[in-house]
Scaffold this motif. Structure first.
Motif, PDB file in Angstrom:
ATOM      1  N   LYS A   1       0.796  -1.203  -0.037  1.00 37.84           N
ATOM      2  CA  LYS A   1      -0.094  -0.008  -0.048  1.00 37.84           C
ATOM      3  C   LYS A   1       0.788   1.141  -0.070  1.00 37.84           C
ATOM      4  CE  LYS A   1      -3.854   2.640   0.947  1.00 37.84           C
ATOM      5  NZ  LYS A   1      -3.080   3.778   0.968  1.00 37.84           N
ATOM      6  N   ASN A   2       1.971   1.220   0.638  1.00 40.69           N
ATOM      7  CA  ASN A   2       2.713   2.301   0.686  1.00 40.69           C
ATOM      8  C   ASN A   2       4.297   2.005   1.093  1.00 40.69           C
ATOM      9  OD1 ASN A   2       3.206   5.155   0.890  1.00 40.69           O
ATOM     10  ND2 ASN A   2       2.852   5.416   3.046  1.00 40.69           N
TER      11      ASN A   2
ATOM     12  N   ILE B   1       4.354   0.573  -4.916  1.00 34.01           N
ATOM     13  CA  ILE B   1       2.887   0.481  -4.550  1.00 34.01           C
ATOM     14  C   ILE B   1       2.283  -0.367  -5.560  1.00 34.01           C
ATOM     15  CG2 ILE B   1       0.609   1.570  -4.370  1.00 34.01           C
ATOM     16  CD1 ILE B   1       2.408   4.054  -3.367  1.00 34.01           C
TER      17      ILE B   1
ATOM     18  N   LYS C   1       7.051   3.016   3.409  1.00 29.31           N
ATOM     19  CA  LYS C   1       7.042   3.806   4.617  1.00 29.31           C
ATOM     20  C   LYS C   1       8.721   4.517   4.931  1.00 29.31           C
ATOM     21  CE  LYS C   1       4.886   2.247   8.421  1.00 29.31           C
ATOM     22  NZ  LYS C   1       4.262   1.243   9.102  1.00 29.31           N
TER      23      LYS C   1
END
Length: 391
Positions: free
Chosen positions: A81-82, A165, A84
């Motif tokens: 999703k991402n 992503i 970090k």
């Protein structure tokens, strides 16, 4: 008709091979190719839809009303999703499963440049750092992250490693095949069902018996996200039997032994006549069975109906403990399901009008048991003895 012998060594061997191939929904090309190769080794030809659902037809005496037996090749997984700032990856699940079972999982992350290994960890993973806080962290996907096994301390480091992503994350199955017949692994849902279909197909070919109608063996690729058999059926198919996991546990009647026949799932009851046919076959072939209802469950059998296919549908299962987690099943159930579906493939067609998608009037239409005073135009039902509806 005597039930066919199932080669359980083959069943276990093909299951182990399938489990070794990562195949979360959206990343199924490799397992599709493996399935096609296995079908060809059995002497049949596989055809593919555009996206990769596999169809194998065992020819019968007549092409219609064809029967379909369905299992799915795709499994649960995750996506990035991402990236970090701490050099870890945020995840979202593929399919519906709890992050409780993701914590501690070893994984492979597939990127445009290859793949990396890693571990899914809670945000507070070390008791030496967080003490008792590790026990109060909420359970959920926002509370876990993926640590890749490469030098990465920032989002930029992750990008330089080729991570992005949307990358697919496959969860290691960690299978164990025990001498007492138990099999413990992730992704038995539904690679065990695929292995059952292939074992039944092998038994049917070895028997030399010709089914009364064509039998379509279908292997779908997006069941875990609700798509399933929605676009894999041809117009000559009149009935669909999905092979998937039952839910063994408190409040359920599923078992890790024998066959569990689903009477309904969250989309409603399965077809009365097809389900009764399967139950009768269990009784006639001395196959241990029980019935269950699944409240939080949807399968290929349901997706076919929801997509608008005018087919009878049913669901035959092998009871799994801890479904969508560290799953456990017994070979007894897998063999029993293979025995049932091979018997079904060879049993006579009882509803001849199913060969046509629509017919005029009610001639040949099915009947369900109902007392005469509730439907005066129907013949009286005997007061004693079992009711055998036309199916």
């Amino acid at each position: 008709m005597a039930r066919l012998p199932i080669d359980t060594r083959y069943l276990g061997s093909i299951l182990a091979r399938l489990l070794a191939i990562p195949s979360p929904t959206g990343f199924t090309d490799t397992i599709v190719r493996e399935t096609c190769a296995e079908v060809e080794s059995l002497g049949l030809t596989a055809t593919l839809t555009r996206r990769g659902a596999v169809r194998v037809v065992l020819p019968g005496a007549e092409p219609r009303p064809a029967r379909a037996l369905v299992a799915h090749l795709d499994t649960l997984g995750a996506q990035v999703k991402n990236l970090k700032d701490n050099g870890r990856l945020e995840l979202v699940p593929i399919g519906t499963w709890s992050a409780r079972f993701a914590e501690g999982a070893r994984v492979s992350v597939f990127t445009d440049k290859g793949y990396l290994r890693g571990t899914i960890l809670p945000l507070k993973a070390s008791g030496h750092i967080f003490n008792e806080e590790i026990d109060s962290l909420p359970v959920g996907w926002p509370s876990v992250e993926l640590r890749v096994d490469a030098r990465a301390g920032s989002a930029g480091d992750l990008a330089r490693l080729g991570l992005d992503i949307g990358d697919i994350v496959a969860i290691d199955p960690q299978p164990e095949f025990l001498e007492n017949g138990y099999i413990v692994s992730r992704h038995l849902d539904d690679k065990a069902g695929v292995a059952v279909l292939l074992a039944a197909l092998k038994a049917l070919i070895a028997s030399g018996e010709r089914p009364p109608v064509d039998v379509h063996f279908l292997f779908t690729i997006a069941e875990e996200v609700g798509v399933g058999a929605s676009s894999a059926l041809t117009d000559d198919v009149a009935s669909v039997v999905a092979i998937d996991n039952g839910t063994s546990g408190p409040g359920q009647n599923s078992s890790e032994f024998g066959v569990t026949i689903a009477m309904a799932d969250q989309t409603g009851p399965f077809d009365y006549h097809l389900t009764q046919t399967l139950i009768r076959l269990c009784q006639e072939e001395d196959i241990s069975y029980r019935k269950d209802i699944f409240r939080y469950y949807r399968s290929d059998a349901a997706s076919a109906i929801v997509a608008g296919h005018d087919v009878r549908n049913a669901l035959v299962t092998f009871g799994i403990d801890a479904s969508h987690g560290y799953e456990r099943i017994n070979m007894h159930a897998l063999r029993s399901v293979a025995e049932l579906i091979s018997a079904y493939a060879l049993c006579p067609v009882r509803i001849q009008r199913d060969a046509d998608q629509s017919t005029d009037g009610v001639v040949g239409f099915t009947r369900q048991p109902i007392p005469d005073h509730m439907a005066p135009d129907l013949p009286e039902i005997p007061a004693k003895g079992p009711v055998r509806p036309v199916d």
